[in-house]
Design an enzyme around this catalytic site. Structure first.
Site, PDB file in Angstrom:
ATOM      1  N   GLU A   1      34.091  38.799  35.790  1.00 55.16           N
ATOM      2  CA  GLU A   1      33.346  39.865  36.478  1.00 55.16           C
ATOM      3  C   GLU A   1      34.100  41.183  36.529  1.00 55.16           C
ATOM      4  O   GLU A   1      33.551  42.211  36.955  1.00 55.16           O
ATOM      5  CB  GLU A   1      33.003  39.419  37.906  1.00 55.16           C
TER       6      GLU A   1
ATOM      7  N   HIS B   1      39.151  36.781  34.892  1.00 58.38           N
ATOM      8  CA  HIS B   1      38.069  37.192  35.794  1.00 58.38           C
ATOM      9  C   HIS B   1      36.916  37.763  34.978  1.00 58.38           C
ATOM     10  O   HIS B   1      36.962  38.933  34.568  1.00 58.38           O
ATOM     11  CB  HIS B   1      38.584  38.240  36.787  1.00 58.38           C
TER      12      HIS B   1
ATOM     13  N   CYS C   1      39.147  32.082  37.896  1.00 56.56           N
ATOM     14  CA  CYS C   1      40.570  32.148  38.263  1.00 56.56           C
ATOM     15  C   CYS C   1      40.946  30.995  39.196  1.00 56.56           C
ATOM     16  O   CYS C   1      41.346  29.939  38.726  1.00 56.56           O
ATOM     17  CB  CYS C   1      40.928  33.506  38.863  1.00 56.56           C
TER      18      CYS C   1
END
Length: 245
Positions: free
Chosen positions: A193, A191, A101
């Site tokens: 994760e 993102h 990001c």
């Protein structure tokens, strides 16, 4: 074994700890395999040697590269200055790098591309990403389908592909969802994760940060919880597996 250097920008301890735990879990790492630096709390060492690390992972944060200097929070400005100062060494040495990001804004800005709020911002929530032909031959993209959902939420975006970059992923609202520079330097606008639980934490903590109206928070949490987002984490796991040493 050389650890992964994980640079975090989030000033909220709950958000930072949650992001770090997600990096470990989704990347298949133990804490012993990482050197974590919370840049909101400490400076990046001036004598840092990238050869001491398997790779560098940069998390997200509330700052915007494109904000005017006078509008930046002093801590966010210091963090940005320190990460940008590290980028020439990363790109010159082709050190394995994964910017998540905020990281795509930093990488693109360093490469001379325009990062702004003019176009391609995306509201908080899931978005469908589509592979380019180049992505299908990239080892960090191994095992991913041609199209999959990822979590996003950003005010600024890369406005054009940086010179020399390879375009890997796009979405309908934002054309540059993932890029690669040289062989080993990657950045995502989404993102990798994040799952629904991770985004619920961030929605709670950032409900007054201008990403959405505060009264939308509960609906956004429900949307993220209901979304089927389980493919982006493969990017993080592939990155760690490829460069772990």
């Amino acid at each position: 074994m050389r650890p992964f250097l994980i640079l975090q920008l989030r000033p909220e301890t709950e958000a930072s700890d949650d992001e770090y735990a997600a990096f470990l879990a989704k990347g298949g790492m133990s804490s012993a395999e990482t050197h974590r630096i919370r840049l909101d709390q400490e400076n990046l060492p001036g004598d840092i040697d990238l050869s001491d690390y398997s790779g560098v992972i940069v998390g997200g944060g509330p700052g915007c590269v494109s904000d005017a200097p006078e509008d930046k929070d002093p801590v966010e400005a210091r963090i940005e200055e320190q990460i940008l100062a590290l980028m020439p060494a990363i790109t010159e040495s082709d050190t394995p790098f994964l910017g998540c990001c905020y990281g795509i804004g930093i990488l693109a800005h360093h490469l001379g591309a325009r990062v702004s709020k003019d176009n391609y911002g995306e509201p908080v929530g899931p978005v469908d990403c589509t592979m380019t032909q180049a992505a299908k031959d990239d080892p960090v993209m191994a095992g991913l389908p041609d199209r999959f959902a990822a979590f996003v939420g950003h005010k600024e975006a890369v406005q054009h592909l940086p010179d020399g970059a390879v375009h890997l992923l796009s979405s309908a609202p934002c054309p540059f969802q993932m890029i690669r520079v040289r062989r080993n330097i990657y950045a995502t606008q989404f993102h990798p994760e994040a799952d629904g639980a991770v985004f619920e934490t961030r929605i709670r903590l950032y409900r007054n940060k201008g990403y959405f109206r505060p009264d939308e928070a509960d609906d956004l949490i429900a949307t993220c919880r209901a979304a089927h987002v389980d493919q982006p984490e493969k990017i993080l796991r592939n990155f760690v597996a490829r460069y772990r040493s």
